[in-house]
Design an enzyme around this catalytic site. Sequence first.
Site, short mmCIF file in Angstrom:
data_model
loop_
_atom_site.label_atom_id
_atom_site.label_comp_id
_atom_site.label_asym_id
_atom_site.label_seq_id
_atom_site.Cartn_x
_atom_site.Cartn_y
_atom_site.Cartn_z
N CYS A 10 35.52 36.89 0.45
CA CYS A 10 35.77 38.20 -0.18
C CYS A 10 35.77 39.30 0.88
O CYS A 10 36.62 40.20 0.87
CB CYS A 10 34.73 38.51 -1.25
SG CYS A 10 34.97 37.65 -2.82
N HIS A 46 39.70 28.03 -1.55
CA HIS A 46 40.66 28.15 -0.45
C HIS A 46 41.40 26.84 -0.27
O HIS A 46 40.83 25.76 -0.45
CB HIS A 46 39.98 28.56 0.86
CG HIS A 46 38.83 27.68 1.26
ND1 HIS A 46 37.58 27.80 0.69
CD2 HIS A 46 38.75 26.67 2.15
CE1 HIS A 46 36.78 26.91 1.23
NE2 HIS A 46 37.46 26.19 2.11
N HIS A 84 37.41 36.64 -6.49
CA HIS A 84 36.42 35.61 -6.17
C HIS A 84 36.43 34.52 -7.23
O HIS A 84 36.04 34.74 -8.37
CB HIS A 84 35.01 36.21 -6.06
CG HIS A 84 33.99 35.18 -5.68
ND1 HIS A 84 33.77 34.79 -4.38
CD2 HIS A 84 33.19 34.42 -6.45
CE1 HIS A 84 32.86 33.84 -4.36
NE2 HIS A 84 32.48 33.58 -5.60
N GLY A 112 32.88 18.41 0.31
CA GLY A 112 33.01 18.94 1.66
C GLY A 112 33.23 20.45 1.73
O GLY A 112 33.58 20.98 2.77
P1 5GP Z 1 35.56 24.30 3.69
O1 5GP Z 1 34.72 23.31 4.47
O2 5GP Z 1 34.72 25.19 2.83
O3 5GP Z 1 36.69 23.65 2.95
O4 5GP Z 1 36.30 25.17 4.77
C1 5GP Z 1 35.85 26.41 5.23
C2 5GP Z 1 36.70 26.75 6.42
O5 5GP Z 1 36.49 28.11 6.73
C3 5GP Z 1 36.35 25.94 7.68
O6 5GP Z 1 37.50 25.23 8.13
C4 5GP Z 1 35.90 27.00 8.68
O7 5GP Z 1 36.33 26.74 10.01
C5 5GP Z 1 36.52 28.27 8.12
N1 5GP Z 1 35.75 29.47 8.41
C6 5GP Z 1 34.40 29.61 8.25
N2 5GP Z 1 34.04 30.86 8.60
C7 5GP Z 1 35.17 31.51 8.98
C8 5GP Z 1 35.42 32.83 9.44
O8 5GP Z 1 34.54 33.67 9.58
N3 5GP Z 1 36.71 33.14 9.74
C9 5GP Z 1 37.74 32.24 9.60
N4 5GP Z 1 38.97 32.64 9.93
N5 5GP Z 1 37.52 30.97 9.16
C10 5GP Z 1 36.26 30.62 8.86
ZN ZN Z 2 34.61 35.40 -2.61
#
Ligand code: 5GP
Ligand code: ZN
Length: 124
Positions: free
Chosen positions: A15, A111, A54, A104
Amino acid sequence: MTTAKQLSDPSCLFCKIAAGNIPSRKVYDDDELYAFHDIAPWAPVHFLIIPRMHIASMASLDDSHSQLMGRIMTLAPRLALQEGCEPYPTGGFRIVCNNGAQGGQEVHHLHVHVMGGPRPWSRG
Ligand code: 5GP
Ligand code: ZN
């Protein structure tokens, strides 16, 4: 506590990114969606598409989100090409959407990962 219908969660990282309060490398934005490069890419192309509102995960979806989710899915191939993925079928891209701890998911704002580009990738 967050709910599926919440517009924004002040404690949510994505967010804050969608609002521009935390910097990111923008790929695309409109009234409903924001896309930005993943900070730790698995592949030469790796970006995330998020709804601006969100929504914690796909587990929170209902029928009112159908058009929004459809927009994410039709936007993904267009942005993949824009960001340098080679065309299907020799090129292509991967879509991943992690949901919940065992799925995961680390960031609890829905996203879709879009990954592509020449192999080998660093992961995946
Ligand atoms: P998940 O594991 O929740 O599917 O993926 C979260 C993704 O967000 C990860 O690939 C991680 O690298 C990315 N990520 C986490 N924090 C940040 C951030 O502050 N900025 C960006 N651009 N990506 C982020
Ligand atoms: Zn959010």
